[in-house]
Each structure stands twice: as C-alpha cells, then as structure tokens.
Design an enzyme around this catalytic site. Structure first.
Site, PDB file in Angstrom:
ATOM      1  N   GLU A   1       0.813  -1.231  -0.008  1.00 23.54           N
ATOM      2  CA  GLU A   1       0.125  -0.045   0.022  1.00 23.54           C
ATOM      3  C   GLU A   1       0.910   1.373   0.072  1.00 23.54           C
ATOM      4  O   GLU A   1       1.903   1.467   0.546  1.00 23.54           O
ATOM      5  CB  GLU A   1      -0.912   0.065   1.263  1.00 23.54           C
ATOM      6  CG  GLU A   1      -1.857   1.235   1.267  1.00 23.54           C
ATOM      7  CD  GLU A   1      -2.417   1.100   2.767  1.00 23.54           C
ATOM      8  OE1 GLU A   1      -3.778   1.916   2.775  1.00 23.54           O
ATOM      9  OE2 GLU A   1      -2.301   0.519   3.616  1.00 23.54           O
TER      10      GLU A   1
ATOM     11  N   CYS B   1      -5.554  -2.779   3.308  1.00 22.71           N
ATOM     12  CA  CYS B   1      -5.088  -2.595   4.610  1.00 22.71           C
ATOM     13  C   CYS B   1      -6.203  -2.571   5.491  1.00 22.71           C
ATOM     14  O   CYS B   1      -6.667  -3.984   5.843  1.00 22.71           O
ATOM     15  CB  CYS B   1      -4.499  -1.296   4.748  1.00 22.71           C
ATOM     16  SG  CYS B   1      -3.360  -1.238   6.061  1.00 22.71           S
TER      17      CYS B   1
ATOM     18  N   LYS C   1     -10.557   2.559  -1.278  1.00 22.82           N
ATOM     19  CA  LYS C   1     -10.609   1.927   0.346  1.00 22.82           C
ATOM     20  C   LYS C   1     -12.060   2.323   0.976  1.00 22.82           C
ATOM     21  O   LYS C   1     -12.048   3.447   0.998  1.00 22.82           O
ATOM     22  CB  LYS C   1      -9.264   2.336   0.927  1.00 22.82           C
ATOM     23  CG  LYS C   1      -9.301   1.802   2.183  1.00 22.82           C
ATOM     24  CD  LYS C   1      -7.826   2.299   2.792  1.00 22.82           C
ATOM     25  CE  LYS C   1      -7.334   1.629   4.250  1.00 22.82           C
ATOM     26  NZ  LYS C   1      -5.977   2.124   4.609  1.00 22.82           N
TER      27      LYS C   1
END
Length: 277
Positions: free
Chosen positions: A44, A154, A117
């Site tokens: 990431e 993540c 995300k």
C-alpha cells in the site's frame, strides 16, 4: 483463464523518494515474474513514506488524478511487457475528493478499473481520515487474464463483510496491499499475529486464497511488521516472509480444485442473509 495461477507478494523498505521506490518495486516485480508469478501484489502507498502518521497539510500534494498518473502508466507498461496483472496502490485526487485507491492493471497493460478503500482508520500513527474519504466504488472484483480476484486495502482486511462481498461477486483470490506496524501509543501492543489470523479466517470462511503484501523497516514512530504472506483456502500458509526481509514470495493455486473445495463445504449454499443485520 488457465486452471492454475501463480501469485506473488512483494515486501520492502520504502523511502520518501518516489523514483527510488518505483524502481525498487519494478525490480521486484520483474524478479517475481521471472519465477512464474502472473499476478503480483505491491504494498500500500508504496510511492513514498507512510505519510498519514501525522496531519501535515503539505502531504495533500501527494494526491494525483488517475488519468495521466505517471506511476500507473509505468506499471501499465511493465504489466504489458511481462504479461502479468498488477494491482497498483496510489493516492488519488478526483476533483475535490481524495482517496486511497487501487488501479487494477491486466496483463495487456489495460486498466480494468479503480477500487477506493472503503474502511478508513483513525488512531495514533494511522491518521488516515485526515487524508482520505471513505471509498465510493463498493467492493470490486476483476476478471484478469489469469483469475477473478478481489482487492481490499489494509484496514479493509479486518472486515469479514468486505471479504465475503468480494467472493460473492466471484473472486477466487483476495489481495490486500498493506501498511501496518507497531502501535506508537503502546509498545507492548503487537498486532502482527491477529493481522495475519483475521485474513486466514477470511480464507477459511470463504474458501479462497489470500495474498497480503506489507512494507517493512522503520518510518517515524512506526516499525512495520513485514510478515507478508500467501495462504490457501484452508488458511494454511503457503509462503511467508519475516518481519525484516525485503523481496518476494510466490505460490500457485489450482483454481478448479479451489472452487470444488468451496462448493463441497457449502458455506455459500447454507448462508442465511435474511437473518443477518
């Protein structure tokens, strides 16, 4: 799509030099591809340091539109050259909105789409809500040349709903580019093992493969855990890196066997979505 697919996860120390980091990831991608990797996962926000440790306004300048993005273009050319698929993490600007995003690149260099995300953390050392809006794309799956995959980013990896949504949409393999390390407010709180276990749980509950790529080394107050891994549909580790090494790992999945295993367990047959909140 073939019946077998070989995947790779990269792990490295990263600096705040975009040029240096792109060159480092380029070299590792090439090495992984030379060992047969067909889908390669980069960590990431690999273009620079993990800047959300602090709320510094200058770091908004790191965000760029996907169109004309030099790093995405670089990896599109690399994907086409090597004939591999690459999820590429970047800090995205879309008008006045800023996202932590993935550009999904297929093996011909084409961009299949963007995932933003969905879950944005906020805590000591991980102050992402200052920099990123929650994603508006929903969870995505992509039919790459080699396999249908889902990509979370993540903090997404801690949420079982995200993993289930991607597998319901057809993903056989889940990929999680990551930047996770120690908790600056509590030196005794080591979350490396739970971080791995929650994703192994997604693999078991959804009968899918999981690939996680983390950075390593120390940046500011955070020492990143490394510990990138690939596990199979049973949650068993197929490959794993330690906390400090840089390099890559690979593993191969038999996709028809994976789907047969999923069907035989009946998790999706026996779901009762009308009972769930």
């Amino acid at each position: 799509m073939s019946s077998h697919v070989t995947v790779a996860a990269l792990q490295s120390v990263l600096t705040d030099s975009k040029k240096e980091n792109v060159e480092r990831m380029d070299a590792l991608v090439r090495q992984a591809a030379s060992k047969g990797a067909q889908i390669v996962l980069i960590p990431e926000l690999f273009e620079g340091c993990y800047f959300p440790q602090e709320q510094l306004e200058k770091d908004f300048g790191r965000a760029l539109p996907a169109k004309g993005h030099a790093t995405i273009s670089h990896f599109q050319k690399l994907a086409s050259e090597l004939g591999i698929a690459l999820p590429v993490s970047f800090y995205e600007r879309d008008g006045q909105e800023l996202y932590n995003s993935i550009a999904m690149i297929d093996a011909d260099g084409s961009m299949l789409g963007i995932y933003r995300k969905s879950h944005i953390p906020d805590g000591p050392g991980y102050q992402e809500k200052f920099f990123f809006r929650p994603g508006n794309t929903g969870f995505k799956t992509w039919k790459t040349r080699f396999a249908t995959i889902g990509v979370g980013i993540c903090w997404d990896q801690w949420f079982p709903e995200a993993a289930r949504s991607m597998v319901l949409a057809g993903a056989d393999l889940l990929f999680y580019p990551t930047a996770i390390g120690c908790e600056p407010q509590d030196a005794s709180l080591d979350t490396c093992a739970p971080w791995q276990r929650v994703m192994q749980g997604h693999a078991v509950a959804n009968a899918c493969g999981v690939v996680a790529a983390n950075r390593t080394g120390a940046e500011g107050e955070i020492r990143f855990y490394g510990s990138s891994f690939i596990c199979d549909q049973r949650g068993d580790m197929l490959a794993e890196m330690n906390r400090d090494e840089s390099g890559f790992i690979t593993a191969t999945f038999d996709l028809p066997a994976l789907r047969t295993y999923r069907d035989s367990f009946g998790f999706f047959r026996d779901r009762r979505p009308t009972l769930y909140p």
